[in-house]
Design a protein around this motif. Structure first.
Motif, PDB file in Angstrom:
ATOM      1  N   THR A  72      71.778  34.804  43.435  1.00 32.09           N
ATOM      2  CA  THR A  72      70.539  34.603  42.682  1.00 32.09           C
ATOM      3  C   THR A  72      69.448  35.521  43.221  1.00 32.09           C
ATOM      4  O   THR A  72      69.071  35.438  44.394  1.00 32.09           O
ATOM      5  CB  THR A  72      70.066  33.134  42.771  1.00 32.09           C
ATOM      6  OG1 THR A  72      71.114  32.280  42.322  1.00 32.09           O
ATOM      7  CG2 THR A  72      68.832  32.910  41.910  1.00 32.09           C
ATOM      8  N   GLN A  73      68.970  36.411  42.372  1.00 31.64           N
ATOM      9  CA  GLN A  73      67.907  37.327  42.778  1.00 31.64           C
ATOM     10  C   GLN A  73      66.612  36.566  43.038  1.00 31.64           C
ATOM     11  O   GLN A  73      66.378  35.479  42.496  1.00 31.64           O
ATOM     12  CB  GLN A  73      67.679  38.380  41.689  1.00 31.64           C
ATOM     13  CG  GLN A  73      68.902  39.220  41.377  1.00 31.64           C
ATOM     14  CD  GLN A  73      69.371  40.032  42.569  1.00 31.64           C
ATOM     15  OE1 GLN A  73      68.552  40.611  43.292  1.00 31.64           O
ATOM     16  NE2 GLN A  73      70.679  40.082  42.775  1.00 31.64           N
ATOM     17  N   GLU A  74      65.758  37.154  43.870  1.00 30.67           N
ATOM     18  CA  GLU A  74      64.488  36.513  44.220  1.00 30.67           C
ATOM     19  C   GLU A  74      63.702  36.136  42.971  1.00 30.67           C
ATOM     20  O   GLU A  74      63.112  35.054  42.889  1.00 30.67           O
ATOM     21  CB  GLU A  74      63.657  37.470  45.092  1.00 30.67           C
ATOM     22  CG  GLU A  74      62.449  36.820  45.740  1.00 30.67           C
ATOM     23  CD  GLU A  74      62.812  35.896  46.879  1.00 30.67           C
ATOM     24  OE1 GLU A  74      62.059  34.926  47.075  1.00 30.67           O
ATOM     25  OE2 GLU A  74      63.832  36.126  47.547  1.00 30.67           O
ATOM     26  N   SER A  75      63.692  37.006  41.983  1.00 32.42           N
ATOM     27  CA  SER A  75      62.934  36.754  40.753  1.00 32.42           C
ATOM     28  C   SER A  75      63.515  35.613  39.922  1.00 32.42           C
ATOM     29  O   SER A  75      62.835  35.045  39.073  1.00 32.42           O
ATOM     30  CB  SER A  75      62.900  38.029  39.901  1.00 32.42           C
ATOM     31  OG  SER A  75      64.220  38.426  39.548  1.00 32.42           O
ATOM     32  N   GLU A  76      64.779  35.285  40.174  1.00 31.32           N
ATOM     33  CA  GLU A  76      65.440  34.223  39.411  1.00 31.32           C
ATOM     34  C   GLU A  76      65.419  32.880  40.133  1.00 31.32           C
ATOM     35  O   GLU A  76      65.865  31.873  39.588  1.00 31.32           O
ATOM     36  CB  GLU A  76      66.905  34.626  39.153  1.00 31.32           C
ATOM     37  CG  GLU A  76      67.058  35.919  38.354  1.00 31.32           C
ATOM     38  CD  GLU A  76      68.501  36.389  38.323  1.00 31.32           C
ATOM     39  OE1 GLU A  76      69.284  35.967  39.203  1.00 31.32           O
ATOM     40  OE2 GLU A  76      68.841  37.167  37.417  1.00 31.32           O
ATOM     41  N   GLN A  77      64.902  32.868  41.366  1.00 35.80           N
ATOM     42  CA  GLN A  77      64.964  31.642  42.162  1.00 35.80           C
ATOM     43  C   GLN A  77      63.928  30.602  41.754  1.00 35.80           C
ATOM     44  O   GLN A  77      64.193  29.398  41.831  1.00 35.80           O
ATOM     45  CB  GLN A  77      64.815  31.980  43.649  1.00 35.80           C
ATOM     46  CG  GLN A  77      66.006  32.717  44.214  1.00 35.80           C
ATOM     47  CD  GLN A  77      65.861  32.979  45.696  1.00 35.80           C
ATOM     48  OE1 GLN A  77      64.950  32.491  46.364  1.00 35.80           O
ATOM     49  NE2 GLN A  77      66.774  33.788  46.237  1.00 35.80           N
ATOM     50  N   THR A  78      62.761  31.041  41.308  1.00 32.33           N
ATOM     51  CA  THR A  78      61.695  30.088  40.976  1.00 32.33           C
ATOM     52  C   THR A  78      62.112  29.079  39.916  1.00 32.33           C
ATOM     53  O   THR A  78      61.883  27.871  40.092  1.00 32.33           O
ATOM     54  CB  THR A  78      60.417  30.828  40.543  1.00 32.33           C
ATOM     55  OG1 THR A  78      59.942  31.606  41.647  1.00 32.33           O
ATOM     56  CG2 THR A  78      59.334  29.843  40.134  1.00 32.33           C
ATOM     57  N   HIS A 110      52.154  24.639  37.543  1.00 30.74           N
ATOM     58  CA  HIS A 110      53.289  24.844  36.637  1.00 30.74           C
ATOM     59  C   HIS A 110      53.128  24.173  35.278  1.00 30.74           C
ATOM     60  O   HIS A 110      53.908  24.454  34.371  1.00 30.74           O
ATOM     61  CB  HIS A 110      54.576  24.349  37.295  1.00 30.74           C
ATOM     62  CG  HIS A 110      54.937  25.086  38.551  1.00 30.74           C
ATOM     63  ND1 HIS A 110      55.349  26.398  38.548  1.00 30.74           N
ATOM     64  CD2 HIS A 110      54.908  24.695  39.850  1.00 30.74           C
ATOM     65  CE1 HIS A 110      55.574  26.790  39.794  1.00 30.74           C
ATOM     66  NE2 HIS A 110      55.326  25.782  40.605  1.00 30.74           N
TER      67      HIS A 110
END
Length: 243
Positions: A72-78, A110
């Protein structure tokens, strides 16, 4: 078999402060409540950290809600993290915010389109469930350990997560508050699909609400199953953690 919410597959990784290595395979179904129990430095906290994606294993893979942390890429973790509530041994409340605003922060950040009044009502309802509503205007430094812990759990639940990861959730709580926490988790599970993984350092009434116990010792799961089954299976020296 229900879909897995959390899978730790062929995990092997060092444990800080211990000569042992965490060596586990663990599968937790969606909607299941699993209590991790056992002695200090047995690997319970490390399992929580691995599940939360805070630590990467040297070998093996961790899959949470269908997402493998290693892939999981950093940008996809949120988006994944928003589906998970995590409370570690150090709960991490912001020192410059009151208890109320610590719990409100995830909603404001959020769910900005949510009416302010609705956000405030949601926060107060969560604080009431966990018995910390009277402390709403206090800062973390003005709270005791149990109050900080309950506030952190309220914050972890405020976004209605699918998974709740708790490390030592009963630390600093008296018997009445442990029962209140148990009731809060049971109420939440009754109204929302929720997988719970809780690491416990001693026997607690919270265990009575668990579907399964996984007993760890020296980095390995030595027993896994319903409480009655586990109590019969573990060595005598570990029974104090399950009964």
């Amino acid at each position: 078999m229900n879909e897995a919410a959390l899978v730790l597959e062929q995990i092997r990784t060092p444990m800080a402060g211990s000569p042992h290595v965490l060596d586990v395979d663990l599968r937790i179904a969606a909607g299941e409540f699993v209590a991790l129990v056992g002695p200090s430095r047995s690997g319970k906290s490390l399992v929580i950290e691995l599940a939360a994606g805070l630590v990467r294993p040297e070998a093996g893979r961790v899959v949470l809600l269908g997402h493998e942390w290693n892939d999981t890429q950093e940008s996809e973790q949120t988006p994944v993290r928003l589906r998970v509530g995590t409370v570690l041994q150090q709960p991490g409340l912001l020192s410059n915010m009151t208890l109320f605003h610590n719990v409100l922060l995830p909603l404001r950040y959020h769910h900005g389109a949510m009416p302010e009044r609705s956000r405030e009502q949601a926060v107060m309802a969560q604080l009431e469930r966990l018995g910390v509503a009277p402390m709403r205007d206090r800062f973390p430094a003005e709270l005791n350990q149990g109050e900080v812990r309950r506030a952190a759990i309220a914050r972890a639940l405020i976004l209605d997560p699918e998974v709740l990861l708790l490390d030592d959730p009963v630390a600093g709580l008296d018997a009445e508050m442990v029962l209140a926490l148990k009731a809060c988790i049971e109420e939440h599970r009754a109204h929302h699909p929720l997988t719970v993984v809780a690491a416990l350092r001693a026997f607690s009434p919270l265990i009575e609400g668990a579907d399964r116990l996984a007993v760890l010792q020296d980095g390995r799961v030595v027993a896994d199953g319903a409480r009655d089954t586990v109590a019969c299976a573990v060595p005598e020296m570990l029974r104090k953690y399950v009964e």
